[in-house]
Design an enzyme around this catalytic site. Sequence first.
Site, PDB file in Angstrom:
ATOM      1  N   HIS A   1      -6.586  -7.186  -0.014  1.00 18.00           N
ATOM      2  CA  HIS A   1      -7.504  -6.440  -0.774  1.00 18.00           C
ATOM      3  C   HIS A   1      -6.969  -7.074  -2.142  1.00 18.00           C
ATOM      4  O   HIS A   1      -8.505  -7.251  -3.136  1.00 18.00           O
ATOM      5  CB  HIS A   1      -6.446  -5.177  -0.998  1.00 18.00           C
ATOM      6  CG  HIS A   1      -7.500  -4.408  -1.578  1.00 18.00           C
ATOM      7  ND1 HIS A   1      -8.756  -3.846  -1.215  1.00 18.00           N
ATOM      8  CD2 HIS A   1      -7.365  -3.922  -3.506  1.00 18.00           C
ATOM      9  CE1 HIS A   1      -8.576  -2.819  -3.068  1.00 18.00           C
ATOM     10  NE2 HIS A   1      -7.450  -2.192  -3.669  1.00 18.00           N
TER      11      HIS A   1
ATOM     12  N   ASP B   1      -1.011   0.037  -8.843  1.00 22.83           N
ATOM     13  CA  ASP B   1      -2.153   0.103  -8.581  1.00 22.83           C
ATOM     14  C   ASP B   1      -2.287  -0.354 -10.134  1.00 22.83           C
ATOM     15  O   ASP B   1      -1.612   0.855 -10.820  1.00 22.83           O
ATOM     16  CB  ASP B   1      -3.097   1.687  -8.309  1.00 22.83           C
ATOM     17  CG  ASP B   1      -3.955   1.080  -8.201  1.00 22.83           C
ATOM     18  OD1 ASP B   1      -4.875   0.595  -8.845  1.00 22.83           O
ATOM     19  OD2 ASP B   1      -4.669   2.184  -8.234  1.00 22.83           O
TER      20      ASP B   1
END
Length: 327
Positions: A220, A151
């Site tokens: 995403h 991330d």
Amino acid sequence: MPASQAVPPTQSVLSPLTASALFLVVTVDDGGEEAVRELLADLAGLERSVGFGYPGGGLSCVAGIGSAAWDRLFDGPRPAALHPFTELAGPRHHAVATPGDLLFHLRATRQDLCFALAALIMERLRDAVTVVDETPGFSYYDNRDLLGFVDGSENPVGLAAADAVVVGDEDPDFAGGAYVITQKYLHDLAAWNALPVETQELIVGRRKFDNVELDQPGSHVDLNTITDPDGTEREILRDNMPFGRPGSGEFGTYFIGYARTPEVTERMLRNMFLGSGPTSHDRILDFSTPVTGSLFFAPAAGFLEDPPGPPAKGAGADAPPERSPGG
């Protein structure tokens, strides 16, 4: 002029990712405004007091102020793009708006330093605010979220980060500040982990093992890639952290995105929840549910240390209070 040039010193919004964090969101009680103003002016000193003995601890704290609280705390102009978090009701998923007058984003290499500074903040604010969320975050493996993917690897760095995040000449009264949007997501890990890795990768838009980006429309990553008509990609600075309580079956990601304007992050959220083109929604939302949503402005460091005066008594009394849903 780029935000990285000739602007007041920012708060530590551009600090590097750390191993520990604590996200503290509060609402200001009626009559608590002066205590909050005094705390914000002293915040840098409290940070130095805790961090001085641990120079390698990387302790920092960014304070953000919500739209409803701004006019209760300060006289004069307000940040041009500050407004309540925009609730989004999509065909399948809902981005909720929740109360939040102040955000304290604490970061350090050690959780005890975050804890110690938060304790001092709350010692000063105990009778002036109501805590609506307190979430400790931690670094997980090699900067992965609890879904197992790296991330924040596409965060801008250096001058690019400053230009993406720090307000400049477009709002000179608030140059050196930054907008910040937060959402607390809870994951259904049992359902997610039941998916084949290949399916997870198509949903996210990255390979799980080596973090290589995939050319996957509607993923995403794709929905969070914001490009202007001239081809310029718009960026934000994410400092997301995993959190959880395994004994309670709670597993999540605390999303926090800093940007020069909230418009960029809001476009990402609209793509995720309302869809874009043939994509009805971000499929990661089938496994991750936001339970909070707030928008704040983090002023330049000098603004907090020497803020404008409080609003005149009774100012804005005829206007309805600007509260986000639920607040």
